[in-house]
Scaffold this motif. Structure first.
Motif, PDB file in Angstrom:
ATOM      1  N   PHE A 330      40.054  55.987  60.267  1.00 44.17           N
ATOM      2  CA  PHE A 330      38.966  55.505  61.117  1.00 44.17           C
ATOM      3  C   PHE A 330      37.722  56.378  60.978  1.00 44.17           C
ATOM      4  O   PHE A 330      36.590  55.877  61.012  1.00 44.17           O
ATOM      5  CB  PHE A 330      39.416  55.464  62.585  1.00 44.17           C
ATOM      6  CG  PHE A 330      40.281  54.278  62.922  1.00 44.17           C
ATOM      7  CD1 PHE A 330      40.494  53.263  62.005  1.00 44.17           C
ATOM      8  CD2 PHE A 330      40.890  54.178  64.162  1.00 44.17           C
ATOM      9  CE1 PHE A 330      41.287  52.174  62.316  1.00 44.17           C
ATOM     10  CE2 PHE A 330      41.684  53.095  64.490  1.00 44.17           C
ATOM     11  CZ  PHE A 330      41.886  52.091  63.562  1.00 44.17           C
ATOM     12  N   GLU A 331      37.929  57.693  60.843  1.00 42.36           N
ATOM     13  CA  GLU A 331      36.785  58.591  60.712  1.00 42.36           C
ATOM     14  C   GLU A 331      36.006  58.340  59.427  1.00 42.36           C
ATOM     15  O   GLU A 331      34.793  58.564  59.370  1.00 42.36           O
ATOM     16  CB  GLU A 331      37.254  60.046  60.757  1.00 42.36           C
ATOM     17  CG  GLU A 331      37.637  60.527  62.155  1.00 42.36           C
ATOM     18  CD  GLU A 331      38.057  61.977  62.158  1.00 42.36           C
ATOM     19  OE1 GLU A 331      38.463  62.475  61.084  1.00 42.36           O
ATOM     20  OE2 GLU A 331      37.969  62.622  63.227  1.00 42.36           O
ATOM     21  N   ARG A 332      36.693  57.884  58.380  1.00 41.55           N
ATOM     22  CA  ARG A 332      36.038  57.636  57.098  1.00 41.55           C
ATOM     23  C   ARG A 332      35.381  56.263  57.021  1.00 41.55           C
ATOM     24  O   ARG A 332      34.646  55.989  56.071  1.00 41.55           O
ATOM     25  CB  ARG A 332      37.064  57.768  55.967  1.00 41.55           C
ATOM     26  CG  ARG A 332      37.601  59.190  55.789  1.00 41.55           C
ATOM     27  CD  ARG A 332      38.750  59.231  54.814  1.00 41.55           C
ATOM     28  NE  ARG A 332      39.306  60.577  54.704  1.00 41.55           N
ATOM     29  CZ  ARG A 332      40.435  60.854  54.058  1.00 41.55           C
ATOM     30  NH1 ARG A 332      41.121  59.884  53.466  1.00 41.55           N
ATOM     31  NH2 ARG A 332      40.873  62.094  54.010  1.00 41.55           N
ATOM     32  N   LEU A 333      35.661  55.400  57.997  1.00 42.68           N
ATOM     33  CA  LEU A 333      35.045  54.081  57.970  1.00 42.68           C
ATOM     34  C   LEU A 333      33.547  54.186  58.218  1.00 42.68           C
ATOM     35  O   LEU A 333      33.104  54.984  59.059  1.00 42.68           O
ATOM     36  CB  LEU A 333      35.666  53.186  59.051  1.00 42.68           C
ATOM     37  CG  LEU A 333      37.069  52.616  58.784  1.00 42.68           C
ATOM     38  CD1 LEU A 333      37.569  51.882  60.031  1.00 42.68           C
ATOM     39  CD2 LEU A 333      37.038  51.663  57.595  1.00 42.68           C
ATOM     40  N   PRO A 334      32.738  53.375  57.532  1.00 36.50           N
ATOM     41  CA  PRO A 334      31.299  53.371  57.816  1.00 36.50           C
ATOM     42  C   PRO A 334      31.046  52.776  59.199  1.00 36.50           C
ATOM     43  O   PRO A 334      31.723  51.856  59.626  1.00 36.50           O
ATOM     44  CB  PRO A 334      30.730  52.464  56.712  1.00 36.50           C
ATOM     45  CG  PRO A 334      31.882  51.625  56.262  1.00 36.50           C
ATOM     46  CD  PRO A 334      33.107  52.468  56.429  1.00 36.50           C
ATOM     47  N   GLY A 335      30.076  53.331  59.896  1.00 35.84           N
ATOM     48  CA  GLY A 335      29.747  52.801  61.217  1.00 35.84           C
ATOM     49  C   GLY A 335      30.384  53.554  62.361  1.00 35.84           C
ATOM     50  O   GLY A 335      30.138  53.229  63.522  1.00 35.84           O
ATOM     51  N   GLY A 336      31.226  54.540  62.079  1.00 37.81           N
ATOM     52  CA  GLY A 336      31.807  55.360  63.136  1.00 37.81           C
ATOM     53  C   GLY A 336      32.641  54.540  64.104  1.00 37.81           C
ATOM     54  O   GLY A 336      33.534  53.795  63.711  1.00 37.81           O
ATOM     55  N   GLU A 337      32.335  54.687  65.408  1.00 41.44           N
ATOM     56  CA  GLU A 337      33.091  54.004  66.454  1.00 41.44           C
ATOM     57  C   GLU A 337      33.027  52.487  66.282  1.00 41.44           C
ATOM     58  O   GLU A 337      34.044  51.788  66.426  1.00 41.44           O
ATOM     59  CB  GLU A 337      32.543  54.411  67.821  1.00 41.44           C
ATOM     60  CG  GLU A 337      33.235  53.743  69.000  1.00 41.44           C
ATOM     61  CD  GLU A 337      32.584  54.118  70.319  1.00 41.44           C
ATOM     62  OE1 GLU A 337      32.416  53.200  71.153  1.00 41.44           O
ATOM     63  OE2 GLU A 337      32.249  55.299  70.509  1.00 41.44           O
ATOM     64  N   PHE A 338      31.846  51.949  65.962  1.00 38.76           N
ATOM     65  CA  PHE A 338      31.696  50.496  65.778  1.00 38.76           C
ATOM     66  C   PHE A 338      32.572  49.998  64.626  1.00 38.76           C
ATOM     67  O   PHE A 338      33.249  48.979  64.741  1.00 38.76           O
ATOM     68  CB  PHE A 338      30.222  50.156  65.512  1.00 38.76           C
ATOM     69  CG  PHE A 338      30.007  48.707  65.156  1.00 38.76           C
ATOM     70  CD1 PHE A 338      29.979  47.732  66.144  1.00 38.76           C
ATOM     71  CD2 PHE A 338      29.845  48.318  63.835  1.00 38.76           C
ATOM     72  CE1 PHE A 338      29.787  46.395  65.821  1.00 38.76           C
ATOM     73  CE2 PHE A 338      29.652  46.989  63.500  1.00 38.76           C
ATOM     74  CZ  PHE A 338      29.622  46.022  64.496  1.00 38.76           C
ATOM     75  N   GLY A 339      32.560  50.726  63.505  1.00 42.77           N
ATOM     76  CA  GLY A 339      33.366  50.330  62.355  1.00 42.77           C
ATOM     77  C   GLY A 339      34.851  50.356  62.662  1.00 42.77           C
ATOM     78  O   GLY A 339      35.600  49.470  62.225  1.00 42.77           O
ATOM     79  N   ALA A 340      35.288  51.368  63.436  1.00 42.19           N
ATOM     80  CA  ALA A 340      36.706  51.468  63.795  1.00 42.19           C
ATOM     81  C   ALA A 340      37.125  50.308  64.687  1.00 42.19           C
ATOM     82  O   ALA A 340      38.187  49.692  64.478  1.00 42.19           O
ATOM     83  CB  ALA A 340      36.970  52.802  64.494  1.00 42.19           C
ATOM     84  N   ILE A 341      36.285  49.993  65.684  1.00 43.74           N
ATOM     85  CA  ILE A 341      36.610  48.884  66.592  1.00 43.74           C
ATOM     86  C   ILE A 341      36.626  47.562  65.835  1.00 43.74           C
ATOM     87  O   ILE A 341      37.519  46.715  66.036  1.00 43.74           O
ATOM     88  CB  ILE A 341      35.600  48.836  67.756  1.00 43.74           C
ATOM     89  CG1 ILE A 341      35.763  50.072  68.643  1.00 43.74           C
ATOM     90  CG2 ILE A 341      35.787  47.574  68.583  1.00 43.74           C
ATOM     91  CD1 ILE A 341      34.703  50.204  69.696  1.00 43.74           C
ATOM     92  N   LEU A 342      35.661  47.364  64.955  1.00 41.45           N
ATOM     93  CA  LEU A 342      35.610  46.129  64.170  1.00 41.45           C
ATOM     94  C   LEU A 342      36.867  45.986  63.309  1.00 41.45           C
ATOM     95  O   LEU A 342      37.444  44.889  63.213  1.00 41.45           O
ATOM     96  CB  LEU A 342      34.359  46.127  63.289  1.00 41.45           C
ATOM     97  CG  LEU A 342      34.091  44.847  62.483  1.00 41.45           C
ATOM     98  CD1 LEU A 342      33.888  43.657  63.418  1.00 41.45           C
ATOM     99  CD2 LEU A 342      32.869  45.034  61.586  1.00 41.45           C
ATOM    100  N   MET A 343      37.301  47.077  62.696  1.00 43.64           N
ATOM    101  CA  MET A 343      38.507  47.041  61.869  1.00 43.64           C
ATOM    102  C   MET A 343      39.737  46.700  62.709  1.00 43.64           C
ATOM    103  O   MET A 343      40.565  45.871  62.328  1.00 43.64           O
ATOM    104  CB  MET A 343      38.693  48.387  61.173  1.00 43.64           C
ATOM    105  CG  MET A 343      39.982  48.518  60.371  1.00 43.64           C
ATOM    106  SD  MET A 343      40.076  47.353  58.985  1.00 43.64           S
ATOM    107  CE  MET A 343      38.840  48.083  57.883  1.00 43.64           C
ATOM    108  N   VAL A 344      39.874  47.325  63.892  1.00 42.96           N
ATOM    109  CA  VAL A 344      41.017  47.062  64.764  1.00 42.96           C
ATOM    110  C   VAL A 344      41.029  45.605  65.213  1.00 42.96           C
ATOM    111  O   VAL A 344      42.072  44.937  65.206  1.00 42.96           O
ATOM    112  CB  VAL A 344      40.989  48.012  65.979  1.00 42.96           C
ATOM    113  CG1 VAL A 344      41.999  47.570  67.029  1.00 42.96           C
ATOM    114  CG2 VAL A 344      41.274  49.432  65.548  1.00 42.96           C
ATOM    115  N   MET A 345      39.851  45.091  65.597  1.00 46.02           N
ATOM    116  CA  MET A 345      39.781  43.700  66.048  1.00 46.02           C
ATOM    117  C   MET A 345      40.141  42.738  64.920  1.00 46.02           C
ATOM    118  O   MET A 345      40.820  41.726  65.141  1.00 46.02           O
ATOM    119  CB  MET A 345      38.369  43.394  66.578  1.00 46.02           C
ATOM    120  CG  MET A 345      38.054  44.078  67.893  1.00 46.02           C
ATOM    121  SD  MET A 345      39.127  43.504  69.225  1.00 46.02           S
ATOM    122  CE  MET A 345      39.119  44.918  70.304  1.00 46.02           C
TER     123      MET A 345
END
Length: 453
Positions: A330-345
């Motif tokens: 998740f930390e390596r995803l672009p967008g930080g918190e937004f990118g992590a949430i988008l990936m989880v969703m």
């Protein structure tokens, strides 16, 4: 090596589930096999296995989860006592002269059933048997009739009291405490089921309003609409049909919102109230009550078996370093918190095609929620976002569970493609609500902040 074992464990569990093996036994059995291999190869610490007994005892001793069998019993009693049939008849007589009257009746009754029972399958099947033939007879397009039934049937996922929110609340509470421990914070604060119930009220009502708006705009003019038979508006019969579910909703949700009862205590009030109302209306006898209790036992046993299996899986997954692997990913995803949430969703949405919401709640959420909480995500907001996301997956063709429920009771003349076509606009509405909640989190957090300060 350890993290690759965690990834392989997750893939093996998903693959075994796709082969059709029982969920609870798959989760527990596959995880224990991997733990045994890990012990033999020196990649897994036996201390995690030593923690299993206390972990399982914690599940059995969990007061919050007592709400599950009570809410299930409440819903099954209302289903067997024909509350839905009375509601639909009353609403049809009230809205019968409107062009969109019968569809609006289905949406309104579906909302009340969701707030009374919280069981998606039962609501879709009941509404399909009662309202679909009448809607087709009055000339409504197959797609609109099927889409409205499937969409309103899934409101039980988001409108409290919801079994999905009870289970999510318990899982998120454990995940939040785990995140606090990981950050070295030993705060006793956690996420309660009551918080999720309050946070879900505004999004649930907004979703119902969007459904109704869509139906009002896009219902075509019916040729037979002027000549179809309508029942005379009978205020007494409408009130008589609305009173029992409304009283239950007020008793259950009102007691929680006012702080008089916990969700578990309110579930007990709801189950008792449903039984008393059913007997008072002479729509329940000891034989039906016994059948309702047996069905409740089966559903509850299934849920707790899956919970025990998922608990074993998450513990062994964490023992292989899976949580740290997810955190780094998740930390390596672009967008930080937004990118992590988008990936989880996105992951939850896709898994919703093949897994039930119970399995996703117990398997996926405990793995990703602690990492998101450590990134600063609001737990109530995340819980409602996940609930709406799971609700959307119930509708999405070709594997949406609600579509299968309706297909099983729909007349042969209804084509499967018409069901798919009908749910498409409602899926877009739900995705639109997800986007709105992401842009304006206050849709979820405003009411809890107002009530709890």
């Amino acid at each position: 090596m350890m993290e690759w074992m965690a990834l392989l464990l997750f893939l093996c569990v998903c693959g075994t589930l796709l082969l059709g093996y029982p969920v609870a036994l798959t989760l527990a059995g596959t995880s224990l096999i991997f733990a045994g291999i890990g012990v033999l190869t020196g990649t897994f610490e036996t201390s995690y296995l030593n923690a299993l007994p206390s972990r399982l005892f914690g599940i059995i001793n969990n007061q919050t989860l007592l709400a599950v069998p009570l809410f299930v019993l409440m819903g099954i009693v209302l289903e067997k006592s024909k509350v839905a049939e009375d509601l639909l008849t009353a609403m049809a007589s009230l809205f019968g002269n409107f062009r969109s009257g019968l569809v609006l009746s289905v949406i309104f009754v579906g909302m009340l059933l969701a707030a009374s029972t919280g069981i998606v399958g039962a609501t879709v099947v009941t509404m399909g048997l009662l309202s679909l033939p009448a809607m087709l007879k009055k000339g409504y397009p197959q797609s609109l009739a099927c889409g409205s039934i499937c969409a309103t049937g899934t409101l039980g996922q988001i409108i409290p009291p919801s079994i999905a929110l009870v289970l999510l609340g318990d899982v998120l509470s454990g995940a939040y405490q785990q995140a606090q421990l990981n950050m070295g914070n030993f705060s006793p604060d956690s996420v309660s089921v009551g918080d999720l119930f309050v946070g879900a009220i505004v999004p649930g009502l907004l979703l119902v309003a969007l459904y109704a708006l869509y139906v009002l705009i896009f219902t075509p003019k019916l040729e037979a609409n002027e000549s179809h038979d309508t029942q005379e508006d009978n205020t007494t019969s409408v009130f008589g049909a609305l009173f029992p579910p409304l009283m239950l909703i007020i008793l259950v949700l009102g007691s929680i919102l006012a702080g008089f009862a916990t969700p578990t205590e309110a579930a007990g009030v709801g189950a008792t109230g449903a039984i008393l109302l059913a007997f008072a209306q002479q729509k329940m006898d000891w034989t039906r009550l016994q059948a309702a209790a047996l069905d409740t036992t089966k559903v509850t046993a299934m849920i707790f078996m899956i919970l025990i299996g998922a608990s074993i899986f998450s513990l062994i997954f964490r023992g292989f370093g899976g949580e740290e692997m997810i955190h780094r990913f998740f930390e390596r995803l672009p967008g930080g918190e937004f990118g992590a949430i988008l990936m989880v969703m996105a992951i939850i949405f896709v898994l919703g095609f093949i897994l039930d919401f119970i399995e996703i709640t117990f398997v996926v959420v405990p793995l990703v929620a602690p990492v998101l909480f450590m990134m600063g995500v609001d737990p109530i907001w995340l819980g409602i976002m996940i609930a709406v996301n799971l609700q959307t997956s119930f509708l999405t063709p070709p594997f949406g569970f609600a579509l299968f429920y309706l297909r099983g009771v729909a007349p042969p003349s209804v084509q499967t493609m018409q069901i798919y076509k009908g749910v498409a606009p409602f899926v877009l509405i739900q995705l639109g609500l997800l986007i709105m909640m992401a842009i304006w989190p206050e849709i979820i957090t405003w009411l809890p902040d107002t009530i709890y300060g």
